[in-house]
Design a protein around this motif. Structure first.
Motif, PDB file in Angstrom:
ATOM      1  N   ALA A 146     -18.760 -14.451 -22.110  1.00 52.58           N
ATOM      2  CA  ALA A 146     -20.170 -14.185 -22.416  1.00 52.58           C
ATOM      3  C   ALA A 146     -20.738 -13.355 -21.273  1.00 52.58           C
ATOM      4  CB  ALA A 146     -20.943 -15.483 -22.599  1.00 52.58           C
ATOM      5  N   MET A 198     -30.966 -13.397 -18.499  1.00 48.43           N
ATOM      6  CA  MET A 198     -30.783 -14.439 -19.509  1.00 48.43           C
ATOM      7  C   MET A 198     -31.906 -15.462 -19.459  1.00 48.43           C
ATOM      8  SD  MET A 198     -26.759 -15.442 -19.385  1.00 48.43           S
ATOM      9  CE  MET A 198     -26.991 -16.828 -20.500  1.00 48.43           C
ATOM     10  N   SER A 235     -26.074 -12.081 -23.319  1.00 47.92           N
ATOM     11  CA  SER A 235     -26.794 -12.046 -24.589  1.00 47.92           C
ATOM     12  C   SER A 235     -25.885 -12.229 -25.783  1.00 47.92           C
ATOM     13  CB  SER A 235     -27.531 -10.705 -24.724  1.00 47.92           C
ATOM     14  OG  SER A 235     -26.611  -9.629 -24.612  1.00 47.92           O
ATOM     15  N   GLU A 236     -24.569 -12.231 -25.569  1.00 52.14           N
ATOM     16  CA  GLU A 236     -23.627 -12.425 -26.669  1.00 52.14           C
ATOM     17  C   GLU A 236     -22.331 -12.984 -26.114  1.00 52.14           C
ATOM     18  OE1 GLU A 236     -21.654  -8.115 -27.315  1.00 52.14           O
ATOM     19  OE2 GLU A 236     -23.790  -8.231 -27.806  1.00 52.14           O
ATOM     20  N   SER A 237     -21.531 -13.577 -26.997  1.00 52.38           N
ATOM     21  CA  SER A 237     -20.263 -14.168 -26.578  1.00 52.38           C
ATOM     22  C   SER A 237     -19.162 -13.754 -27.536  1.00 52.38           C
ATOM     23  CB  SER A 237     -20.353 -15.697 -26.515  1.00 52.38           C
ATOM     24  OG  SER A 237     -20.633 -16.239 -27.801  1.00 52.38           O
ATOM     25  N   VAL A 271     -25.100 -18.496 -24.256  1.00 50.82           N
ATOM     26  CA  VAL A 271     -25.730 -17.249 -24.679  1.00 50.82           C
ATOM     27  C   VAL A 271     -27.227 -17.510 -24.747  1.00 50.82           C
ATOM     28  CG1 VAL A 271     -26.037 -15.638 -26.598  1.00 50.82           C
ATOM     29  CG2 VAL A 271     -23.749 -16.390 -25.973  1.00 50.82           C
ATOM     30  N   LYS A 272     -28.029 -16.603 -24.219  1.00 45.59           N
ATOM     31  CA  LYS A 272     -29.473 -16.800 -24.262  1.00 45.59           C
ATOM     32  C   LYS A 272     -30.176 -15.460 -24.387  1.00 45.59           C
ATOM     33  CE  LYS A 272     -33.400 -18.927 -21.834  1.00 45.59           C
ATOM     34  NZ  LYS A 272     -34.249 -17.724 -21.851  1.00 45.59           N
ATOM     35  N   GLU A 273     -31.221 -15.448 -25.185  1.00 43.44           N
ATOM     36  CA  GLU A 273     -32.084 -14.285 -25.331  1.00 43.44           C
ATOM     37  C   GLU A 273     -33.497 -14.802 -25.549  1.00 43.44           C
ATOM     38  OE1 GLU A 273     -32.404 -10.016 -25.426  1.00 43.44           O
ATOM     39  OE2 GLU A 273     -30.641 -11.259 -25.110  1.00 43.44           O
ATOM     40  N   ARG A 328     -24.285 -13.575 -31.312  1.00 46.38           N
ATOM     41  CA  ARG A 328     -25.366 -12.901 -30.586  1.00 46.38           C
ATOM     42  C   ARG A 328     -26.707 -13.310 -31.179  1.00 46.38           C
ATOM     43  NH1 ARG A 328     -22.866  -9.825 -34.088  1.00 46.38           N
ATOM     44  NH2 ARG A 328     -21.210  -9.399 -32.590  1.00 46.38           N
TER      45      ARG A 328
END
Length: 747
Positions: free
Chosen positions: A88, A288, A92-94, A36-38, A123
């Protein structure tokens, strides 16, 4: 599964000699993780959502190259739940769907397996904030009294320490503070900065076993459920966490949702749902990997090892995405222009006018513990910068960015003709000047120690002249000449065209008459390596060859020795150094394959382009979540039904994610000519199973263009059947005539 991690990828340096124990980065199979990445915060965990406690590993919650959480394990009545499924998909969320094994209960009863639903949702919700929701639902017919334990840990280690490149050292130790409804891990870094991770629950909890756990008492009636929300606040500052409000961590993320982000960019929809899913995954992965340095964005190279700015990777990724996200090219160029070399600094392989290779932030950068914190060991990022700048002008339709960055452009051209040409022979060369084992021995895109070798399998000795940077420099000078001419500097334009012509003639030094293809390069002995490698394919991308030589390169790269059926191998199957799971020794890299395919298309090898395009699409369709990894093994398609994973490949990785969008651009034949307010559509060529493609919101020269491509029947050519234009641009269809690259002055 454990495997020794690759030595380099987008630049990695070297771990200390003979370590007492392997670095944690060697103990993971990234194909078995969820990411997850933001922006600058990312999580890489096991598929069940956990981060192992009490064992070395590279998983965790990271922000700006520092690991803020290294342990996260759930237990129900002392037993770990089982994974059912994880996803995911948005990036942005899993969501991690878990259930119970057979579970002992007080009083001697055993809860049957799969009687409990345990869902973990995770998230990133702020610049430095993570949110988790734990849903526990009972399907048992009797009331349940359960204890849910959350085991946590934090080490605040920098990524380069986790990878074993710098020494791991935390002499002060990590303090653990129990809060009313949570925990706080805190440390005073070696750089004098305070770092902390504060975990706060929305309900009462007690201590579990040990001082690093939280215990929640749950009482569930038959069919009942309870929800727990946890917030993880990541703090870095001059003062300790909790001493004063931290406005950065409380700022809610302002980025658009994944769906909104997609809608704001060029959209491509086809009549094949699998193709749509692969393309969507690629674009969401690029979202991401969007990160920030100051006010400008860039595509980080890859998660987890390289979630930061890399000159070569970020430039190629921005190039791949020009048809979908043109503003990112401008931001990337500004970021890198602000970091070009200004001094002669051997320790960092820095020279005036040279584009950055790798940038790290945080403790290691502040203390100067590794040259890789701000490292310039790349021979090709500088010409790639100039290529992207020129192509951005063709998409944007104006010279404003070129004029804004004119000083940096002059400095970069000075480096190419000066320090970049180490021996004055008119070719770019490299040799690491950083202290032994602290920099990169090889400084092209194949930057592992053994990645550039001769036909005996022996690595070349520096200084080394690789073939592909010459193609980048040739293309850059030829394309820049046009910008200088349009800006009124005809003398500079003529000089650049003359230089490009001379460089094209010098490429003859890489030709191997006895083998009928181009060498990947030559080292100190000046003898071209005769090993068959993919490097020469980038000559096609740079349109650096006459047609007959392009045919020879095509024949070499599409041979059984190089084309695996999934993509182009980095090294020929019959070569002495070949290894199908060697990092640059026979594996398939999607970005390398895509650049070669794009070059083949330029020279009119449309059937080969389509074959490669289809191969990469099928590789992606066989990958987890349709995600192309950084690389995969070079085993032939006849040996295995799916591509064989490379266990520590980054996933997602920028130029791998950009490969499919780039091939879509090439397949549709989109050739930007915005400086003449024109979009050329040249010989649309698409995979055989696509019959209809709709392109919406394509931006060129300030205009918006919608295109419709259709195939009349099986085996028929793809036709542009409709074009809608909002703005001052014309669409020109080119379907006949010579298939050779443009022979015009600027190419």
């Amino acid at each position: 599964m454990t495997l020794e991690a690759h030595a380099t990828a987008a630049g990695a340096g070297h771990p200390p000699a003979a370590p007492e124990e392997p670095p944690p980065a060697t103990l993971v199979n990234l194909a078995e993780t969820i990411v997850v990445k933001e922006e600058n915060v990312f999580v890489v965990c096991r598929r069940d959502g956990s981060l192992p406690v009490g064992t070395p590993h590279p998983l965790g919650v990271y922000s700006d190259d520092c690991r803020f959480l290294s342990g996260h394990e759930l237990c129900v009545n002392g037993v770990r739940p089982r994974l059912l499924v994880a996803s995911a998909a948005p990036g942005s969320e899993s969501v991690h769907e878990l259930t119970n094994p057979a579970l002992p209960l007080p009083g001697g009863r055993v809860l049957p397996l799969q009687s409990i639903q345990l869902r973990l949702e995770r998230r990133v919700v702020g610049r430095c904030e993570l949110e988790e929701t734990l849903l526990v639902h009972s399907y048992d017919r009797e009331p349940l009294e359960l204890e849910l334990d959350l085991l946590l840990d934090a080490d605040f280690e920098p990524m380069l320490a986790i990878r074993g490149i710098v020494e791991r050292d935390r002499p002060a130790g990590v303090a653990v503070e129990r809060l009313e409804r949570g925990l706080r891990f805190a440390v005073l870094g070696r750089d004098g900065r305070h770092r902390a991770t504060t975990i706060a629950a929305d309900r009462d909890c007690g201590p579990g076993e040990g001082d690093r756990s939280l215990r929640f008492a749950l009482g569930l009636p038959p069919g009942g459920e309870e929800t727990i929300t946890l917030r993880y606040e990541l703090h870095e500052g001059d003062g300790p966490a909790g001493a004063a409000p931290d406005p950065g961590s409380r700022t809610r993320a302002t980025r658009r949702t994944p769906e909104a982000w997609l809608q704001e960019r060029t959209t491509v929809v086809t009549d094949d749902e699998l193709f749509n899913r692969v393309l969507r995954r690629s674009l969401l992965d690029m979202r991401m990997l969007h990160s920030r340095l100051g006010g400008d964005g860039y595509y980080a190279a890859g998660v987890p090892w390289y979630a930061t700015l890399f000159g070569r990777d970020s430039l190629i990724a921005a190039t791949q995405m020009l048809a979908f996200d043109p503003p990112m090219a401008a931001e990337t160029l500004r970021v890198l222009a602000g970091l070009i070399g200004t001094r002669d600094d051997a320790a960092h392989d820095e020279e005036p006018g040279k584009v950055l290779h790798e940038l790290r932030v945080g403790e290691i950068a502040r203390l100067g513990l590794s040259p890789l914190a701000r490292y310039y060991g790349t021979v090709d990022a500088t010409p790639l910068f100039l290529c992207l700048l020129s192509e951005h002008a063709d998409w944007s339709g104006d010279l404003s960015l070129f004029r804004e960055l004119r000083g940096a452009v002059d400095a970069m051209l000075g480096w190419i003709d000066g320090p970049g040409d180490r021996d004055g022979d008119g070719l770019l060369e490299y040799a690491c000047r950083a202290p032994e084992r602290s920099g990169l021995r090889n400084q092209g895109w194949k930057d592992s120690d053994e990645g550039v070798l001769d036909e005996r399998g022996v690595p070349l000795e520096p200084p080394i002249a690789l073939v592909e940077p010459q193609a980048y420099a040739l293309r850059a000078k030829r394309r820049l000449a046009r910008l200088f001419a349009l800006d009124g500097d005809d003398a500079r334009a003529h000089a650049l065209l003359r230089d490009a012509g001379e460089l094209r003639a010098r490429l003859e030094r890489f030709w191997i008459p006895g083998r009928g293809y181009y060498s990947m390069g030559f080292g100190a002995d000046r003898r071209p390596s005769e090993a068959l490698a993919s490097n020469q394919g980038h000559l096609l991308w740079g349109t650096a060859l006459p047609q007959e030589r392009a045919q020879a390169v095509r024949d070499a790269l599409m041979s059984d020795a190089m084309f695996s059926g999934w993509g182009i191998r980095t090294l020929g199957e019959a070569e002495a150094g070949y290894n199908p799971v060697g990092y640059h020794l026979g594996t398939v890299w999607p970005h390398d394959t895509a650049m070669i395919a794009f070059g083949l298309r330029k020279y009119g090898f449309d059937d080969d382009f389509a074959q490669i395009f289809e191969a990469l699409l099928e590789a992606a369709s066989n990958a987890e979540a349709y995600r192309l990894p950084e690389l995969f093994a070079g085993f032939s398609r006849t040996e295995f039904e799916t591509p064989v994973p490379y266990p520590v490949a980054c996933q997602p990785q920028a130029w791998a994610a950009g490969a499919i969008p780039y091939l879509v651009t090439g397949g549709l034949g989109l050739v930007p000519d915005g400086l003449r307010r024109r979009l050329r559509v040249r010989r649309p060529s698409l995979p055989r199973w696509l019959n209809r493609v709709e392109v919406s919101g394509l931006r060129i020269a300030g205009a918006r263009v919608d295109l419709l491509f259709e195939r009349a029947g099986v085996g028929e050519q793809v036709a542009l059947t409709d074009a809608r234009i909002d703005g001052d641009v014309e669409v020109v269809l080119e379907i006949s005539g010579s298939r050779e690259p443009s022979s015009g002055r600027y190419g």
